[in-house]
Design a protein around this motif. Structure first.
Motif, PDB file in Angstrom:
ATOM      1  N   ALA A  15       5.405   1.542   6.200  1.00  0.00           N
ATOM      2  CA  ALA A  15       6.142   1.927   4.998  1.00  0.00           C
ATOM      3  C   ALA A  15       5.211   2.002   3.786  1.00  0.00           C
ATOM      4  O   ALA A  15       5.292   2.941   2.987  1.00  0.00           O
ATOM      5  CB  ALA A  15       7.272   0.933   4.744  1.00  0.00           C
ATOM      6  N   VAL A  16       4.328   1.057   3.648  1.00  0.00           N
ATOM      7  CA  VAL A  16       3.372   1.062   2.534  1.00  0.00           C
ATOM      8  C   VAL A  16       2.420   2.254   2.655  1.00  0.00           C
ATOM      9  O   VAL A  16       2.128   2.928   1.665  1.00  0.00           O
ATOM     10  CB  VAL A  16       2.601  -0.275   2.467  1.00  0.00           C
ATOM     11  CG1 VAL A  16       1.442  -0.189   1.488  1.00  0.00           C
ATOM     12  CG2 VAL A  16       3.545  -1.404   2.087  1.00  0.00           C
ATOM     13  N   LEU A  19       4.234   5.381   1.610  1.00  0.00           N
ATOM     14  CA  LEU A  19       4.384   5.413   0.155  1.00  0.00           C
ATOM     15  C   LEU A  19       3.087   5.832  -0.526  1.00  0.00           C
ATOM     16  O   LEU A  19       3.097   6.644  -1.456  1.00  0.00           O
ATOM     17  CB  LEU A  19       4.825   4.032  -0.352  1.00  0.00           C
ATOM     18  CG  LEU A  19       5.045   3.906  -1.858  1.00  0.00           C
ATOM     19  CD1 LEU A  19       6.192   4.788  -2.291  1.00  0.00           C
ATOM     20  CD2 LEU A  19       5.306   2.457  -2.222  1.00  0.00           C
ATOM     21  N   LEU A  23       2.624   9.184  -2.881  1.00  0.00           N
ATOM     22  CA  LEU A  23       2.146   9.083  -4.260  1.00  0.00           C
ATOM     23  C   LEU A  23       0.850   9.859  -4.468  1.00  0.00           C
ATOM     24  O   LEU A  23       0.672  10.517  -5.506  1.00  0.00           O
ATOM     25  CB  LEU A  23       1.958   7.611  -4.644  1.00  0.00           C
ATOM     26  CG  LEU A  23       3.251   6.795  -4.758  1.00  0.00           C
ATOM     27  CD1 LEU A  23       2.936   5.335  -5.057  1.00  0.00           C
ATOM     28  CD2 LEU A  23       4.171   7.376  -5.808  1.00  0.00           C
TER      29      LEU A  23
END
Length: 58
Positions: A15-16, A19, A23
């Motif tokens: 998940a990180v 993300l 970004l």
């Protein structure tokens, strides 16, 4: 008992990572738009991808 913890950590890492990718993609798109705008400004032309900023004289 350790398997759920490991799976949770793997899910958190994924998940990180997702993300960070999203970004960075947005940041790269914004940078490309600014470079395109600057390049067109040096040529004295209007950005064709931004019709909302074009206003007709009344």
């Amino acid at each position: 008992m350790q398997l759920p913890i490991i799976l949770g950590l793997v899910a958190l890492i994924l998940a990180v990572a997702a993300l960070v990718v999203v970004l960075e993609d947005r940041r790269a798109a914004k940078r490309a738009a600014l470079q395109r705008k600057a390049r067109l400004a040096r040529l004295g032309e209007v950005d064709p991808l931004a019709p909302s900023r074009l206003h007709a004289d009344r």
